[in-house]
Design a protein around this motif. Structure first.
Motif, PDB file in Angstrom:
ATOM      1  N   THR A  43       0.834  -1.206   0.000  1.00 13.82           N
ATOM      2  CA  THR A  43       0.000   0.000   0.000  1.00 13.82           C
ATOM      3  C   THR A  43       0.865   1.251   0.000  1.00 13.82           C
ATOM      4  O   THR A  43       0.954   1.954  -1.004  1.00 13.82           O
ATOM      5  CB  THR A  43      -0.956  -0.015   1.203  1.00 13.82           C
ATOM      6  OG1 THR A  43      -0.194  -0.114   2.427  1.00 13.82           O
ATOM      7  CG2 THR A  43      -1.924  -1.187   1.114  1.00 13.82           C
ATOM      8  N   VAL A  44       1.496   1.559   1.146  1.00 13.52           N
ATOM      9  CA  VAL A  44       2.420   2.690   1.278  1.00 13.52           C
ATOM     10  C   VAL A  44       3.573   2.242   2.162  1.00 13.52           C
ATOM     11  O   VAL A  44       3.545   1.152   2.731  1.00 13.52           O
ATOM     12  CB  VAL A  44       1.719   3.936   1.882  1.00 13.52           C
ATOM     13  CG1 VAL A  44       0.540   4.369   1.016  1.00 13.52           C
ATOM     14  CG2 VAL A  44       1.253   3.674   3.317  1.00 13.52           C
ATOM     15  N   TYR A  45       4.593   3.087   2.295  1.00 15.31           N
ATOM     16  CA  TYR A  45       5.692   2.772   3.207  1.00 15.31           C
ATOM     17  C   TYR A  45       5.233   2.989   4.651  1.00 15.31           C
ATOM     18  O   TYR A  45       4.548   3.967   4.962  1.00 15.31           O
ATOM     19  CB  TYR A  45       6.908   3.653   2.922  1.00 15.31           C
ATOM     20  CG  TYR A  45       7.824   3.079   1.862  1.00 15.31           C
ATOM     21  CD1 TYR A  45       9.075   2.560   2.189  1.00 15.31           C
ATOM     22  CD2 TYR A  45       7.424   3.034   0.535  1.00 15.31           C
ATOM     23  CE1 TYR A  45       9.912   2.022   1.220  1.00 15.31           C
ATOM     24  CE2 TYR A  45       8.244   2.497  -0.447  1.00 15.31           C
ATOM     25  CZ  TYR A  45       9.484   1.987  -0.100  1.00 15.31           C
ATOM     26  OH  TYR A  45      10.307   1.444  -1.059  1.00 15.31           O
ATOM     27  N   SER A 151       1.844   5.085   8.338  1.00 15.83           N
ATOM     28  CA  SER A 151       2.590   5.523   7.160  1.00 15.83           C
ATOM     29  C   SER A 151       3.823   6.321   7.580  1.00 15.83           C
ATOM     30  O   SER A 151       3.819   7.030   8.590  1.00 15.83           O
ATOM     31  CB  SER A 151       1.695   6.366   6.245  1.00 15.83           C
ATOM     32  OG  SER A 151       1.158   7.468   6.941  1.00 15.83           O
ATOM     33  N   SER A 159       0.966  10.403   2.129  1.00 18.41           N
ATOM     34  CA  SER A 159       1.669   9.159   2.439  1.00 18.41           C
ATOM     35  C   SER A 159       2.792   8.924   1.440  1.00 18.41           C
ATOM     36  O   SER A 159       2.707   9.332   0.278  1.00 18.41           O
ATOM     37  CB  SER A 159       0.688   7.984   2.411  1.00 18.41           C
ATOM     38  OG  SER A 159      -0.303   8.137   3.400  1.00 18.41           O
ATOM     39  N   THR A 161       5.098   6.631  -1.047  1.00 17.63           N
ATOM     40  CA  THR A 161       5.026   5.387  -1.827  1.00 17.63           C
ATOM     41  C   THR A 161       6.379   5.006  -2.421  1.00 17.63           C
ATOM     42  O   THR A 161       6.470   4.051  -3.193  1.00 17.63           O
ATOM     43  CB  THR A 161       3.976   5.509  -2.949  1.00 17.63           C
ATOM     44  OG1 THR A 161       4.237   6.678  -3.728  1.00 17.63           O
ATOM     45  CG2 THR A 161       2.572   5.598  -2.355  1.00 17.63           C
ATOM     46  N   THR A 162       7.432   5.751  -2.069  1.00 19.16           N
ATOM     47  CA  THR A 162       8.803   5.389  -2.442  1.00 19.16           C
ATOM     48  C   THR A 162       9.717   5.679  -1.259  1.00 19.16           C
ATOM     49  O   THR A 162       9.380   6.486  -0.377  1.00 19.16           O
ATOM     50  CB  THR A 162       9.322   6.180  -3.663  1.00 19.16           C
ATOM     51  OG1 THR A 162       9.509   7.549  -3.293  1.00 19.16           O
ATOM     52  CG2 THR A 162       8.374   6.089  -4.855  1.00 19.16           C
ATOM     53  N   SER A 182       8.713   1.250  -5.621  1.00 19.50           N
ATOM     54  CA  SER A 182       7.430   1.920  -5.495  1.00 19.50           C
ATOM     55  C   SER A 182       6.336   0.946  -5.073  1.00 19.50           C
ATOM     56  O   SER A 182       6.317  -0.207  -5.511  1.00 19.50           O
ATOM     57  CB  SER A 182       7.044   2.579  -6.822  1.00 19.50           C
ATOM     58  OG  SER A 182       8.005   3.549  -7.185  1.00 19.50           O
ATOM     59  N   CYS A 183       5.433   1.416  -4.255  1.00 17.30           N
ATOM     60  CA  CYS A 183       4.357   0.561  -3.740  1.00 17.30           C
ATOM     61  C   CYS A 183       3.337   0.283  -4.848  1.00 17.30           C
ATOM     62  O   CYS A 183       2.833   1.219  -5.479  1.00 17.30           O
ATOM     63  CB  CYS A 183       3.668   1.239  -2.563  1.00 17.30           C
ATOM     64  SG  CYS A 183       4.768   1.573  -1.175  1.00 17.30           S
ATOM     65  N   GLY A 186      -0.583   1.684  -3.622  1.00 15.85           N
ATOM     66  CA  GLY A 186      -0.474   3.133  -3.596  1.00 15.85           C
ATOM     67  C   GLY A 186      -1.387   3.877  -2.644  1.00 15.85           C
ATOM     68  O   GLY A 186      -1.163   5.061  -2.392  1.00 15.85           O
ATOM     69  N   ARG A 302      -2.355   3.981  -7.633  1.00 21.18           N
ATOM     70  CA  ARG A 302      -0.921   3.691  -7.577  1.00 21.18           C
ATOM     71  C   ARG A 302      -0.093   4.975  -7.666  1.00 21.18           C
ATOM     72  O   ARG A 302       0.954   5.100  -7.028  1.00 21.18           O
ATOM     73  CB  ARG A 302      -0.545   2.739  -8.707  1.00 21.18           C
ATOM     74  CG  ARG A 302       0.885   2.212  -8.661  1.00 21.18           C
ATOM     75  CD  ARG A 302       1.133   1.244  -9.812  1.00 21.18           C
ATOM     76  NE  ARG A 302       0.152   0.170  -9.798  1.00 21.18           N
ATOM     77  CZ  ARG A 302      -0.709  -0.083 -10.790  1.00 21.18           C
ATOM     78  NH1 ARG A 302      -0.728   0.672 -11.874  1.00 21.18           N
ATOM     79  NH2 ARG A 302      -1.557  -1.081 -10.686  1.00 21.18           N
ATOM     80  N   TYR A 305      -0.432   9.612  -4.687  1.00 25.87           N
ATOM     81  CA  TYR A 305       0.382  10.382  -3.752  1.00 25.87           C
ATOM     82  C   TYR A 305       1.635  10.943  -4.422  1.00 25.87           C
ATOM     83  O   TYR A 305       2.044  12.075  -4.128  1.00 25.87           O
ATOM     84  CB  TYR A 305       0.758   9.530  -2.550  1.00 25.87           C
ATOM     85  CG  TYR A 305      -0.419   9.184  -1.649  1.00 25.87           C
ATOM     86  CD1 TYR A 305      -1.397  10.119  -1.352  1.00 25.87           C
ATOM     87  CD2 TYR A 305      -0.547   7.912  -1.099  1.00 25.87           C
ATOM     88  CE1 TYR A 305      -2.472   9.810  -0.537  1.00 25.87           C
ATOM     89  CE2 TYR A 305      -1.618   7.593  -0.275  1.00 25.87           C
ATOM     90  CZ  TYR A 305      -2.577   8.541   0.003  1.00 25.87           C
ATOM     91  OH  TYR A 305      -3.635   8.231   0.812  1.00 25.87           O
TER      92      TYR A 305
END
Length: 344
Positions: A43-45, A151, A159, A161-162, A182-183, A186, A302, A305
């Motif tokens: 999803t996200v970091y 997150s 949030s 995503t990388t 990358s997530c 997303g 995706r 963000y």
């Protein structure tokens, strides 16, 4: 020419740990001594801390700037650990875990005695998830316990995503970043609680209401609004996921007239996120940045963000976003944009 949403590829941040065994070992060591490790999920970091270490959790909340009453999700390596963290598990929860784990689904369940108050915001429930990202799985399996992970950004903001997003947001406040590229999803997980054993969606995600109903063989008629007042869940505040630049959601038919009005009344630059190319009736304008979003919900989510982050760096006065279709598969990104646009 309009700017298109970024196409994600696996990459590595120079200041981040890679997916090597040595990096996983370092991450586990950091977590066990009470440190913070950022890691990718589908999803996200997430910003991870040992979910059973009160001092680590205290630091996690401080780095995030997160209110103490706002709970965090505990990430587990497998559904087999569910009984260690929840004291009651409805049959519907087991069915959803079997269908969607590992994956972007969080279950809200009555907490077991091992769960600290700091994880739950003092509530009697805990959010549990088994992420699908292979690097998250490696970390969780090596660690062995639960990792509390909101997150990996400052509270209420966009949030990440990388891995570079995490470094930009948190700098040296995080001890290690595991870079998994990358997530692929997303946006954050779908959050499901249970009322009398029946599912209630508290936060929409890319696992949709219809998919949940299909697994359970029923129609989900329960209202999330009635439960969020009782159960506090991550990412459900009115204002959340917000860029620094004001964001305005506009119905598709209002987008072009509002753009024309903004361009005419102010020299300040504006940004546009739309699911269509810039129309010919709008001239090329140096003070307008037009980004074309994916027309499918998965692709839109995706890149969402990352796209808002890109617009947020351009010194814009406002970001105008074309509103999305009112259908179930778009629920997650509609929810994130609504919260991003909220102004008290």
């Amino acid at each position: 020419m309009p700017m298109h949403l970024p196409q994600f590829e696996t990459g590595h941040c120079p200041e981040s740990g890679s997916a090597s065994e040595a990096a996983i070992t370092d991450a586990v060591t950091i977590l066990r001594r009470g440190g913070l490790v950022a890691f990718p999920t589908e999803t996200v970091y997430g910003l991870g801390a040992d979910a059973e270490n009160p001092e680590a959790l205290k630091r996690l909340y401080a780095v995030k700037g997160r209110p103490g009453y706002h709970p965090v999700i505990v990430h587990l390596a497998s559904a087999e650990q569910l009984q260690d963290w929840a004291r009651e598990i409805p049959e519907a929860a087991w069915q959803l875990a079997k269908a969607f784990w590992p994956g972007p689904l969080t279950l809200i369940l009555p907490r077991s005695s091992r769960v600290p108050d700091a994880v739950t915001g003092g509530q009697d429930t805990v959010g549990l998830r088994v992420p699908a990202h292979p690097l998250a799985q490696k970390l969780l399996q090596a660690f062995g316990g639960g990792i509390a992970a909101p997150s990996a950004n400052r509270f209420g903001k966009l949030s990440p995503t990388t891995a570079p997003h995490v470094r930009d947001d948190l700098g040296t406040d995080v001890d290690l970043i595991l870079d998994g590229g990358s997530c692929p999803v997303g946006v954050e997980s779908t959050i499901v609680a249970f009322r009398d054993g029946q599912p209630v969606i508290l936060r929409p995600g890319m696992i949709t209401e219809s998919q949940i109903a299909a697994v359970l063989g029923q129609s989900n008629q329960n209202s999330a609004e009635a439960d969020t007042a009782v159960i506090r869940a991550p990412g459900t505040l009115a204002s959340h996921y917000a860029p620094g630049t004001p964001l305005i959601l506009l119905p598709p038919q209002d987008l072009i007239p509002v753009i024309q009005q903004k361009l005419a009344e102010s020299p300040a630059p504006i940004g546009v996120l739309a699911r269509r190319e810039r129309p010919a009736l709008l001239p090329e304008a140096p003070k307008m940045v037009w980004m074309v979003a994916d027309t499918a919900p998965e692709g839109y989510a995706r890149a969402l963000y990352a796209s808002l982050r890109a617009l947020d760096t351009k010194g814009l006065s406002v970001i105008l976003v074309e509103a999305l279709p009112d259908s179930g598969e778009w629920a997650a990104v509609r929810d994130r944009l609504k919260r991003a646009a909220y102004r008290a």
